[in-house]
Design an enzyme around this catalytic site. Sequence first.
Site, short mmCIF file in Angstrom:
data_model
loop_
_atom_site.label_atom_id
_atom_site.label_comp_id
_atom_site.label_asym_id
_atom_site.label_seq_id
_atom_site.Cartn_x
_atom_site.Cartn_y
_atom_site.Cartn_z
N SER A 233 -0.37 -6.14 -12.59
CA SER A 233 0.33 -7.19 -13.06
C SER A 233 -0.26 -7.44 -14.15
CB SER A 233 0.44 -8.21 -11.90
OG SER A 233 0.74 -9.36 -12.43
N GLY B 170 11.96 -2.93 -1.91
CA GLY B 170 11.73 -4.06 -2.52
C GLY B 170 12.53 -4.04 -3.68
N ASN C 262 9.59 -7.84 3.21
CA ASN C 262 10.08 -8.72 2.12
C ASN C 262 11.45 -7.94 1.68
OD1 ASN C 262 10.16 -11.10 0.85
ND2 ASN C 262 9.08 -10.06 -0.88
N LYS D 108 -5.13 -7.43 -7.22
CA LYS D 108 -4.70 -6.26 -8.16
C LYS D 108 -5.84 -5.83 -8.90
CE LYS D 108 -0.30 -6.47 -7.45
NZ LYS D 108 0.28 -5.53 -6.64
N PHE E 63 4.27 0.34 -4.73
CA PHE E 63 4.74 -0.71 -4.93
C PHE E 63 4.53 -1.63 -3.63
CE2 PHE E 63 8.17 1.50 -6.76
CZ PHE E 63 8.10 0.88 -8.18
N ASP F 117 4.46 0.66 8.25
CA ASP F 117 3.68 -0.29 7.68
C ASP F 117 2.56 0.81 6.81
OD1 ASP F 117 2.41 -3.29 7.82
OD2 ASP F 117 1.18 -1.98 7.17
N GLY G 244 -2.85 -23.38 -12.49
CA GLY G 244 -2.80 -21.97 -12.66
C GLY G 244 -1.85 -21.24 -13.55
N ASP G 245 -1.11 -22.01 -14.38
CA ASP G 245 -0.25 -21.29 -15.29
C ASP G 245 -0.71 -21.46 -16.86
OD1 ASP G 245 2.10 -20.59 -13.60
OD2 ASP G 245 3.24 -22.34 -14.22
N ARG H 73 2.23 -26.62 -13.55
CA ARG H 73 2.07 -26.06 -12.46
C ARG H 73 0.77 -25.47 -12.52
NH1 ARG H 73 5.74 -20.97 -10.46
NH2 ARG H 73 4.74 -20.13 -12.20
N TYR I 263 -3.98 -13.17 -4.73
CA TYR I 263 -3.08 -12.11 -5.05
C TYR I 263 -3.66 -11.38 -6.31
CZ TYR I 263 0.97 -10.03 -7.56
OH TYR I 263 1.80 -8.99 -8.13
#
Length: 334
Positions: free
Chosen positions: A124, A10, A35, A152, A80, A58, A293-294, A291, A148
């Site tokens: 993150s 990635g 991805n 984390k 990652f 996987d 959630g920002d 946007r 997401y």
Amino acid sequence: MKIFVTGGAGFIGSHTCVELLNAGYEVVIADNLSNAKPEAVENIQKISGKPVVFYKTDLRDLEGMRKIFTEHDIDAVIHFAGLKAVPESVQKPLEYYENNLGGTFVLCQAMREAGCRKIVFSSSATVYGMHNPVPFKEGMPTSATNPYGYTKVMIEQILTDLALADPQWSVSLLRYFNPIGAHSSGLIGEDPNGIPNNLLPYVSQVAAGLRPEVVVYGNDYDTPDGTGVRDYIHVVDLALGHLSAVKYVLEHTGVEAVNLGTGQGTSVLEIVAAYSKACGKELPYRIAPRRPGDIATCYADTEKARRLFGWEAKRNIEQMCADSWNFAKNRYIK
Ligand code: NAD
Ligand code: UFG
């Protein structure tokens, strides 16, 4: 020293593999290519001039993981592999929890069986949530606003509990801010499928003529020019931060969360201006609503990374945009 890199094909993983190989580590990659493209693995070898061992597998396949740990004497793992698109995670929460948590469980089980207990995890800045003041410091409370982000927060907790239960574990939770840019060769970079969610891939597609204009999400934030401010970090600096983290986990036990950012905030309009300079033309943009959630502003307190790892980011926004454009030209303009 042999490092096992999950998700190594990635964007961030491929740059980290190059820096690991340049520094003399041996590298084993596992990636299911959900991805990424196999050419990324070829390009890692081309850039570094060194071979890597690649398993297309996987993480949730326990037998596949066991095989890797049986065939290689792994000193440490950089983890990652995971799904990372915030809007998609809202649409497909089960897939996100299943992939990101499930992959981590299987990986940790295979590590424990093999007696390898040193792991660097891709977390993150999203774990700082909506309510902490900037700059974000590692001791602040964590939270999330989407599946997401919750993966984390949860994986940080799971790895922390593991290190508490067994003091032989060494865990580094790296909280990335906004990785952008590309390797100076132009051979590896960020190349998302479909319409990019993130600012830089979108801007680079506007520069390459694939999209008509940059859509700026909100100019009424409490920031100097009203647009969102982020801590953009060159992916090569980020990759080098992983080398420091690997050294740290090899020499210590316990668990540490560490920010990897520059400590500098840059607005959306400043990015559009810097990219326009890099590609040699004024990029058109229009202002759209915020946007959901920002947050207005996000940047790192970088003191802990300096103190613990002796690492700091060196590349500036001009370099990030120049390297991003170099990759985009190779990728999009035939
Ligand atoms: P990426 O999608 O380019 O890389 C992730 C890789 O993991 C891909 O190659 C994908 O094919 C692989 N993968 C996913 N699920 C897998 C599975 N179950 N088994 C095997 N391989 C699997 O993303 P990236 O930008 O390089 O991000 C790497 C990590 O850093 C991710 O965990 C991401 O959440 C985290 N992160 C990224 C950013 C960012 O802005 N790029 C910011 C903060 C954190
Ligand atoms: N933005 C635009 N137009 C776009 C895309 C983004 O104006 O087309 C703005 C956003 O509103 C924000 C800034 O550009 O102000 C950066 O947005 P990104 O989508 O590039 O990045 P985010 O900070 O929203 O999120 C990224 C990753 C998350 C990660 C977070 C913190 O996508 O996964 O950084 O590391 F959690």
